[in-house]
Design a protein around this motif. Structure first.
Motif, PDB file in Angstrom:
ATOM      1  N   ASN A 208     -25.891  19.290 -19.053  1.00 56.34           N
ATOM      2  CA  ASN A 208     -26.914  19.195 -20.107  1.00 56.34           C
ATOM      3  C   ASN A 208     -26.729  17.993 -21.031  1.00 56.34           C
ATOM      4  OD1 ASN A 208     -24.692  20.027 -21.540  1.00 56.34           O
ATOM      5  ND2 ASN A 208     -25.609  21.937 -22.316  1.00 56.34           N
ATOM      6  N   THR A 209     -25.976  17.002 -20.555  1.00 57.53           N
ATOM      7  CA  THR A 209     -25.856  15.764 -21.339  1.00 57.53           C
ATOM      8  C   THR A 209     -26.506  14.588 -20.620  1.00 57.53           C
ATOM      9  OG1 THR A 209     -23.687  15.289 -20.362  1.00 57.53           O
ATOM     10  CG2 THR A 209     -23.720  16.530 -22.435  1.00 57.53           C
ATOM     11  N   THR A 210     -27.239  14.881 -19.550  1.00 52.70           N
ATOM     12  CA  THR A 210     -27.892  13.826 -18.786  1.00 52.70           C
ATOM     13  C   THR A 210     -29.251  14.306 -18.298  1.00 52.70           C
ATOM     14  OG1 THR A 210     -27.753  12.436 -16.791  1.00 52.70           O
ATOM     15  CG2 THR A 210     -26.684  14.584 -16.698  1.00 52.70           C
ATOM     16  N   THR A 211     -30.176  13.374 -18.152  1.00 50.74           N
ATOM     17  CA  THR A 211     -31.494  13.707 -17.607  1.00 50.74           C
ATOM     18  C   THR A 211     -31.585  13.356 -16.125  1.00 50.74           C
ATOM     19  OG1 THR A 211     -32.350  11.554 -18.321  1.00 50.74           O
ATOM     20  CG2 THR A 211     -32.658  13.433 -19.821  1.00 50.74           C
ATOM     21  N   SER A 212     -30.448  12.926 -15.546  1.00 54.97           N
ATOM     22  CA  SER A 212     -30.418  12.605 -14.106  1.00 54.97           C
ATOM     23  C   SER A 212     -29.144  13.187 -13.479  1.00 54.97           C
ATOM     24  CB  SER A 212     -30.467  11.091 -13.890  1.00 54.97           C
ATOM     25  OG  SER A 212     -31.636  10.528 -14.452  1.00 54.97           O
ATOM     26  N   PRO A 213     -28.996  14.503 -13.492  1.00 58.98           N
ATOM     27  CA  PRO A 213     -27.764  15.105 -12.970  1.00 58.98           C
ATOM     28  C   PRO A 213     -27.710  15.058 -11.441  1.00 58.98           C
ATOM     29  CG  PRO A 213     -29.319  16.804 -13.557  1.00 58.98           C
ATOM     30  CD  PRO A 213     -29.934  15.515 -14.006  1.00 58.98           C
ATOM     31  N   THR A 214     -26.501  14.975 -10.915  1.00 59.16           N
ATOM     32  CA  THR A 214     -26.261  15.064  -9.476  1.00 59.16           C
ATOM     33  C   THR A 214     -25.321  16.234  -9.229  1.00 59.16           C
ATOM     34  OG1 THR A 214     -26.565  12.694  -9.117  1.00 59.16           O
ATOM     35  CG2 THR A 214     -25.339  13.919  -7.438  1.00 59.16           C
ATOM     36  N   ILE A 215     -25.798  17.221  -8.488  1.00 57.64           N
ATOM     37  CA  ILE A 215     -25.028  18.428  -8.196  1.00 57.64           C
ATOM     38  C   ILE A 215     -24.487  18.302  -6.772  1.00 57.64           C
ATOM     39  CG2 ILE A 215     -25.114  20.943  -8.012  1.00 57.64           C
ATOM     40  CD1 ILE A 215     -27.579  20.822  -9.891  1.00 57.64           C
ATOM     41  N   SER A 216     -23.170  18.342  -6.625  1.00 54.79           N
ATOM     42  CA  SER A 216     -22.533  18.187  -5.313  1.00 54.79           C
ATOM     43  C   SER A 216     -22.021  19.539  -4.830  1.00 54.79           C
ATOM     44  CB  SER A 216     -21.379  17.189  -5.396  1.00 54.79           C
ATOM     45  OG  SER A 216     -21.855  15.901  -5.743  1.00 54.79           O
ATOM     46  N   LEU A 217     -22.476  19.943  -3.656  1.00 50.75           N
ATOM     47  CA  LEU A 217     -22.104  21.221  -3.061  1.00 50.75           C
ATOM     48  C   LEU A 217     -21.482  20.971  -1.697  1.00 50.75           C
ATOM     49  CD1 LEU A 217     -25.476  22.979  -3.906  1.00 50.75           C
ATOM     50  CD2 LEU A 217     -23.319  23.328  -5.118  1.00 50.75           C
ATOM     51  N   VAL A 218     -20.239  21.374  -1.532  1.00 44.57           N
ATOM     52  CA  VAL A 218     -19.519  21.135  -0.278  1.00 44.57           C
ATOM     53  C   VAL A 218     -19.094  22.476   0.305  1.00 44.57           C
ATOM     54  CG1 VAL A 218     -17.535  20.018   0.802  1.00 44.57           C
ATOM     55  CG2 VAL A 218     -18.702  18.911  -1.126  1.00 44.57           C
ATOM     56  N   ALA A 219     -19.511  22.730   1.539  1.00 44.48           N
ATOM     57  CA  ALA A 219     -19.152  23.978   2.208  1.00 44.48           C
ATOM     58  C   ALA A 219     -17.823  23.830   2.933  1.00 44.48           C
ATOM     59  CB  ALA A 219     -20.245  24.376   3.193  1.00 44.48           C
ATOM     60  N   ASP A 220     -17.144  24.962   3.128  1.00 49.65           N
ATOM     61  CA  ASP A 220     -15.893  24.950   3.879  1.00 49.65           C
ATOM     62  C   ASP A 220     -16.071  25.772   5.155  1.00 49.65           C
ATOM     63  OD1 ASP A 220     -15.920  27.583   3.069  1.00 49.65           O
ATOM     64  OD2 ASP A 220     -14.259  27.386   1.667  1.00 49.65           O
ATOM     65  N   ASN A 221     -14.969  25.979   5.873  1.00 46.21           N
ATOM     66  CA  ASN A 221     -15.039  26.724   7.129  1.00 46.21           C
ATOM     67  C   ASN A 221     -15.283  28.212   6.935  1.00 46.21           C
ATOM     68  OD1 ASN A 221     -14.784  24.630   9.002  1.00 46.21           O
ATOM     69  ND2 ASN A 221     -12.553  24.583   8.795  1.00 46.21           N
ATOM     70  N   TYR A 222     -15.226  28.679   5.687  1.00 50.78           N
ATOM     71  CA  TYR A 222     -15.545  30.073   5.387  1.00 50.78           C
ATOM     72  C   TYR A 222     -16.988  30.231   4.919  1.00 50.78           C
ATOM     73  CZ  TYR A 222     -10.576  31.108   5.809  1.00 50.78           C
ATOM     74  OH  TYR A 222      -9.285  31.261   6.284  1.00 50.78           O
ATOM     75  N   THR A 223     -17.766  29.168   5.044  1.00 48.22           N
ATOM     76  CA  THR A 223     -19.191  29.161   4.697  1.00 48.22           C
ATOM     77  C   THR A 223     -19.424  29.497   3.235  1.00 48.22           C
ATOM     78  OG1 THR A 223     -19.277  30.450   6.754  1.00 48.22           O
ATOM     79  CG2 THR A 223     -21.338  29.538   5.954  1.00 48.22           C
ATOM     80  N   MET A 224     -18.715  28.794   2.356  1.00 43.99           N
ATOM     81  CA  MET A 224     -18.911  28.938   0.920  1.00 43.99           C
ATOM     82  C   MET A 224     -19.116  27.560   0.309  1.00 43.99           C
ATOM     83  SD  MET A 224     -16.067  31.773  -0.269  1.00 43.99           S
ATOM     84  CE  MET A 224     -14.653  30.853   0.345  1.00 43.99           C
ATOM     85  N   PHE A 225     -20.037  27.450  -0.628  1.00 50.25           N
ATOM     86  CA  PHE A 225     -20.185  26.223  -1.392  1.00 50.25           C
ATOM     87  C   PHE A 225     -19.157  26.230  -2.524  1.00 50.25           C
ATOM     88  CE2 PHE A 225     -24.825  25.522  -0.107  1.00 50.25           C
ATOM     89  CZ  PHE A 225     -24.508  24.405   0.659  1.00 50.25           C
ATOM     90  N   ASN A 226     -18.294  25.218  -2.553  1.00 42.57           N
ATOM     91  CA  ASN A 226     -17.319  25.039  -3.633  1.00 42.57           C
ATOM     92  C   ASN A 226     -16.478  26.304  -3.857  1.00 42.57           C
ATOM     93  OD1 ASN A 226     -19.137  22.899  -3.688  1.00 42.57           O
ATOM     94  ND2 ASN A 226     -19.006  22.636  -5.892  1.00 42.57           N
ATOM     95  N   ASP A 227     -16.094  26.962  -2.748  1.00 44.89           N
ATOM     96  CA  ASP A 227     -15.178  28.112  -2.783  1.00 44.89           C
ATOM     97  C   ASP A 227     -15.734  29.314  -3.519  1.00 44.89           C
ATOM     98  OD1 ASP A 227     -13.113  26.665  -1.403  1.00 44.89           O
ATOM     99  OD2 ASP A 227     -12.655  25.656  -3.287  1.00 44.89           O
ATOM    100  N   SER A 228     -17.029  29.535  -3.474  1.00 46.72           N
ATOM    101  CA  SER A 228     -17.602  30.653  -4.214  1.00 46.72           C
ATOM    102  C   SER A 228     -18.844  31.188  -3.508  1.00 46.72           C
ATOM    103  CB  SER A 228     -17.979  30.204  -5.637  1.00 46.72           C
ATOM    104  OG  SER A 228     -18.627  31.240  -6.332  1.00 46.72           O
ATOM    105  N   VAL A 229     -19.000  32.532  -3.512  1.00 48.18           N
ATOM    106  CA  VAL A 229     -20.222  33.193  -3.061  1.00 48.18           C
ATOM    107  C   VAL A 229     -20.675  34.133  -4.180  1.00 48.18           C
ATOM    108  CG1 VAL A 229     -21.302  34.727  -1.382  1.00 48.18           C
ATOM    109  CG2 VAL A 229     -19.564  33.118  -0.606  1.00 48.18           C
ATOM    110  N   PRO A 230     -21.882  33.908  -4.776  1.00 45.34           N
ATOM    111  CA  PRO A 230     -22.726  32.729  -4.600  1.00 45.34           C
ATOM    112  C   PRO A 230     -21.996  31.453  -5.027  1.00 45.34           C
ATOM    113  CG  PRO A 230     -23.895  34.477  -5.776  1.00 45.34           C
ATOM    114  CD  PRO A 230     -22.445  34.861  -5.742  1.00 45.34           C
ATOM    115  N   GLY A 231     -22.602  30.320  -4.681  1.00 45.04           N
ATOM    116  CA  GLY A 231     -22.044  29.041  -5.085  1.00 45.04           C
ATOM    117  C   GLY A 231     -22.131  28.857  -6.589  1.00 45.04           C
TER     118      GLY A 231
END
Length: 352
Positions: A208-231
């Motif tokens: 919330n400090t930028t009007t052009s945010p970039t959200i990076s989501l990387v899945a692993d071999n356990y099919t989770m984005f950034n080690d979390s379900v939900p991501g």
């Protein structure tokens, strides 16, 4: 009849008597799991004032293996996910409302558990038993945010992926900074104190400090984005130009629900599903922003302007999973099938 035979007979009779005592003592309790179907009308759990003020959302929940299908009506919310009358692992409400859930186990399902910990007030913990109707009046938090609910009962190897989010949206406009701060503080306190190590609300990432945010989501071999379900839950400013990057490696092992098996017992990566960005509107409707067929080993990029009060990202509908190693799965040796969701999460939109 010798002494040994008499002893065996007495032992069998004793066990039968114990079973009768246990069944007689617990049968009445089983049929009252979840509460009273008239709780809203009688004001037993939900205050009469809430009924009079029209703050009740009538909901129906079906527990499947491994996801919840939920239909909501009234209270300013009508569930509609891409044209379907059901949400998948999602509930939508406004602050201070109540969701009066009537719950069923889907056909051929084992016992599931609906577990919703509202850190500020109480915990709903209701078993969803096949053949029995259950009830759970859910008290919606008074602040906006994304609050987790989950399956608290082991019903197979993917049970921990049966997690959902209650999206509490403002009646109009976007989430105000005060509510966002309360939501973050409350969630962080729960994650770092009494609920350490438990699968409750996902991590919160603030942009919330930028009007052009970039959200990076990387899945692993356990099919989770950034080690979390939900991501992770992202927070962006209204009207900001959002970029979401998703990277999903090619599935190559049985820890991955996108590593499926054909009827001939041959494993393969699932390719007939879509990932995307989906807007969640004030009336509960979920509509498509952008989606593409799933792609592996490359970055999938989405860009959009944050005009809705919330968004979902990733795989937001369940994916069919079938374990059939070397064609060994059958009714005799055992079967493991179901519908799983793992690569998904929410984006909340804060008032700028």
């Amino acid at each position: 009849m010798d002494k040994k035979e008499k002893f065996e007979l007495y032992w069998v009779i004793y066990v039968i008597v114990l079973f009768a005592i246990v069944i007689g003592a617990t049968a009445p309790a089983v049929y009252t799991i979840g509460g009273d179907s008239t709780s809203v009308q009688a004001g037993v759990v939900i205050p009469t004032s809430a009924v009079n003020e029209g703050k009740i959302i009538q909901g129906t929940l079906y527990a499947y293996q491994y996801y919840f299908a939920i239909k909501e009506n009234d209270g300013g919310i009508t569930s509609n996910e891409l044209g379907s009358p059901f949400y998948y692992n999602i509930m939508v409400a406004h602050p201070g409302q109540y969701i009066n859930l009537t719950m069923y186990a889907a056909p051929h399902m084992v016992t599931t558990d609906f577990y919703f910990p509202d850190y500020a007030t109480h915990v709903d913990d209701v078993q969803v038993v096949p053949g029995i109707v259950q009830y759970a009046p859910v008290v919606v938090p008074n602040i906006t945010g994304a609050f987790a609910f989950l399956n608290g009962e082991y019903n197979g190897p993917w049970f921990s992926y049966q997690d959902g989010l209650l999206l509490v949206l403002p009646y109009q406009g976007y989430m105000n900074p005060t509510d966002i701060n309360k939501y973050i503080t409350q969630t962080h306190l729960a994650q770092t104190s009494t609920l350490v190590g438990d699968p409750y609300n996902p991590p919160i990432i603030v942009y919330n400090t930028t009007t052009s945010p970039t959200i990076s989501l990387v899945a692993d071999n356990y099919t989770m984005f950034n080690d979390s379900v939900p991501g992770p839950t992202a927070i962006v400013l209204a009207s900001s130009n959002v970029t979401v990057n998703m990277y999903i490696p090619t599935p190559n092992n049985d820890h991955n629900f996108l590593y499926n098996y054909s009827t001939t017992g041959t494993p393969y990566p699932v390719t007939d599903v879509y990932v995307g960005i989906y807007a969640v509107w004030w009336n509960g409707s979920i509509t498509l922003v952008k989606e593409v067929p799933i792609q592996y080993d490359k970055t999938i990029t989405f860009t959009f302007t944050a005009t809705a009060p919330a968004y979902l990202y990733g795989l937001i509908t369940p994916v069919y999973y079938n374990y059939n190693f070397m064609k060994m799965s059958n009714t005799l040796t055992g079967e493991q099938t179901g519908y799983v969701m793992g690569l998904w999460g929410a984006i909340l939109v804060e008032q700028g």
